[in-house]
Design a protein around this motif. Structure first.
Motif: not given
Lengths: 223, 230, 204
Positions: A2, A5-6, A9-10, A12-13, A16-17, A82, A85-89
């Motif tokens: 996991k 994967k995270k 995906n980070f 990927f973000r 995109k940015v 963000s 939010v990233l920290h909380l995830n």
């Protein structure tokens, strides 16, 4: 699993940015080339002067133009929330700073690396020196990314004096520029100088997550 | 010694210290200047320009010492969570900057007749000018952050990183071949300077230190008053 | 599930709030009320373990939160009064990024369904910076569905929203609570939900 994967995906973000902000990076590269032109206009186009000064000019301009975009390092993610939010995830601040540093290396410093061959053609730098320059920039730019991470996380709550972050990076990049220009110009000292550079890289890479993580935490707490 | 880490104690002790410090700084400055400008002998090589030393050396020592004090107080502030460390940091930084500037300018004035240039890029001069830049950045940090808590911690972290420069300054004359001469006064060996010159130097150093301490005490006291919480 | 006992917060010498007790469990909604500057956001940040309380303890599932932080963060969604969506990207790209970052298993059909309820489905290929303030806020609230967590923390969820959207959001809150979720949010207006516990923060 996991976790990996995270991280993917980070990136990927981040991709995109940075893709949507590709023109910022291109403007940066353009700044770099225009400043080379200006340097040539100011010192004159004689081949002897250029081959004497070329490496120094190139390194200085790489340094200056790659610190131009440092303000954006954490600023956008911090301002739109963000980062929280990233920290909380499940991304700790230290992990965020490591990942961000690597992404800065790939998305901001990599275009500069790609433009080194063209720039060294303009400044009449020989092929062997170009290899050394490339090598020293690969190591040096990673150190610059780490320094940039520290200084821009320090300056997140500094709303008035944006240039302070760049000044901090420039002060601490003095040893980098000494050793990397020495690496290219002094032939017989290659091994010892490159070991010093790699040592600096490892030290700063170890300090970076703790320093910038603490600063990010401080910034988020006090925002 | 608790007054060194406690704001209230410091306030009380400094009230006692201020008057003697004013006396010491005035008396020693007058005596020291008299010695330095008239009574001390001329150097057989340098002539009268050697008298610049009596300004240059003490201010260089104070410039280094101030940064050392700031480093120690940053550790106290960050590690032991004592806000008094941050008060000292903010109060002391401009003093260090001014003395570094005095050191650089007087050294440059000394360098012109001796070395033939105002400035030369050797290790000692470069590292001291970097020290000056560090002081400036610390002052800028103190001026540009709105949030006090953040400002204190960030300037302390920056001071800790910048303290790497201190040993470089100290040992630059030994490590590299520099135009600047190596240290003449050190603990381990006999000083390589004439006693007739060392007396005014020591007097001037005491005068400079007491002046710096006086300004520092005044600045710390105002800083304590302006902060709501200690 | 979440239990806060006598938490007090001091920041730079000032007391922000004092002796707040919160207990949140399945199917419960708590609304924080108070004047501007009464410390609503600070209380939410304390609950999120971003700020440390000066005194008092916070428990999650019987353990102190900083000892149980991974499980806590895995069950929590926080919506701040900001737009975390990337303004230069389209709605669709943002949804894609969110689904990846939060490792969400909510299907696209479900998301499209909700978008059409929120009346955002026509904008799917437009950039966020073409949306109005209220629409961005609605899109931000979509993160609640995508993250699909149990515990929702919201800071002023109703700002910039029209009456109709507020009704929809309240309905989502009720559905979530009926599915054993629980919510804490700060707001100035009292929503039309029954069985809401109120905590009023006021300096004396």
């Amino acid at each position: 699993m996991k976790f990996i994967k995270k991280i993917i995906n980070f990136y990927f973000r981040e991709y995109k940015v940075n893709l949507s902000g590709i023109f910022d990076i291109l403007t940066n590269i353009t700044f770099f080339f225009i400043s080379i032109f200006i340097f040539i206009f100011s010192v004159g186009p004689e081949k002897e002067t250029l081959s004497l000064l070329g490496v120094g000019i190139l390194w200085t301009l790489l340094l200056l133009s790659s610190t131009l975009s440092l303000r954006k390092f954490y600023q956008d993610d911090f301002e739109n929330g963000s980062l929280i939010v990233l920290h909380l995830n499940g991304f700790s601040f230290e992990l965020i700073s490591i990942l961000k540093t690597i992404s800065h290396f790939f998305f901001v410093q990599f275009p500069f690396m790609m433009s080194i061959p063209f720039a060294s053609v303009l400044l009449d730098i020989s092929l062997e020196k170009m290899y050394d320059l490339f090598l020293s920039f690969v190591i040096g730019s990673f150190i610059l990314s780490c320094l940039g991470s520290i200084s821009s996380s320090m300056n997140l709550l500094n709303k008035r004096n944006y240039l302070l972050g760049s000044v901090m990076v420039l002060v601490f990049s003095i040893p980098i520029i000494i050793f990397s220009v020495g690496l290219i110009n002094i032939e017989d000292n290659f091994n010892s100088l490159i070991n010093i550079l790699i040592g600096l890289l490892l030290i700063i890479f170890a300090i970076n997550p703790w320093a910038s993580g603490a600063c990010l935490k401080l910034a988020i707490q006090n925002n | 010694m608790r007054f060194l880490i406690n704001a209230k104690r410091f306030d009380a002790v400094s009230d006692i210290l201020i008057k003697p410090l004013i006396f010491i700084s005035i008396a020693f400055l007058i005596i020291g200047l008299l010695f330095a400008l008239y009574l001390s002998p001329e150097d057989y090589q340098q002539g009268s320009t050697v008298r610049i030393m009596y300004i240059h050396v003490p201010s260089a020592w104070i410039a280094l010492m101030t940064f050392l004090v700031m480093t120690v107080y940053s550790i106290i502030g960050l590690a032991f969570r004592m806000p008094f460390g941050f008060i000292i940091n903010k109060a002391v930084a401009p003093i260090g900057a001014i003395f570094t500037l005095i050191c650089i300018v007087s050294g440059s004035l000394w360098g012109k007749p001796m070395w033939g240039t105002w400035w030369v890029w050797d290790a000692r001069l470069t590292s001291v000018s970097i020290l000056f830049v560090f002081y400036l950045i610390i002052i800028f940090i103190n001026k540009s952050f709105e949030n006090n808590l953040v400002r204190e911690k960030i300037s302390a972290i920056f001071i800790l990183i910048g303290s790497v420069n201190l040993p470089i300054i100290k040992f630059s004359v030994d490590w590299w071949n520099t135009l600047h001469q190596p240290a003449t006064i050190s603990k381990l060996s006999k000083p390589s300077i004439d006693p007739s010159m060392i007396t005014p130097l020591i007097i001037m150093t005491i005068a400079f230190i007491s002046i710096a301490a006086l300004i520092a005490i005044l600045r710390v006291k105002t800083e304590i008053i302006t902060r709501e919480n200690i | 599930m979440l239990l806060a006992q006598n938490i007090t917060l001091h920041r730079s010498g000032k007391e922000i709030f004092k002796d707040i007790n919160i207990s949140l469990g399945d199917g419960k909604i708590i609304i924080l009320k108070g004047k501007n500057g009464s410390g609503k956001t600070s209380l939410l940040k304390t609950i999120l373990n971003i700020l440390e309380p000066s005194s008092g303890l916070i428990y999650w599932k019987g353990k102190l939160i900083y000892k149980n932080i991974n499980d806590y963060y895995n069950n929590l969604t926080y919506i701040a009064d900001k737009t975390t969506s990337l303004r230069q990207l389209t709605l669709y790209e943002n949804i894609k990024i969110w689904r990846k970052i939060f490792l969400s298993n909510v299907s696209y059909d479900q998301i499209k369904n909700i978008l059409s309820i929120l009346k955002l489905d026509n904008y799917l290929n437009q950039k966020i910076n073409t949306l109005s303030l209220g629409e961005t806020k609605k899109f931000e609230l979509l993160r609640l569905i995508i993250e699909n967590k149990k515990f929702w923390v919201l800071d002023e969820p109703f700002t910039n929203l029209d009456f109709e959207s507020i009704k929809i959001i309240e309905q989502t809150f009720l559905d979530h609570v009926n599915n054993n979720g629980f919510i804490i949010f700060s707001s100035h207006q009292k929503p039309d939900i029954k069985n809401v516990e109120e905590i009023i923060l006021d300096k004396l």
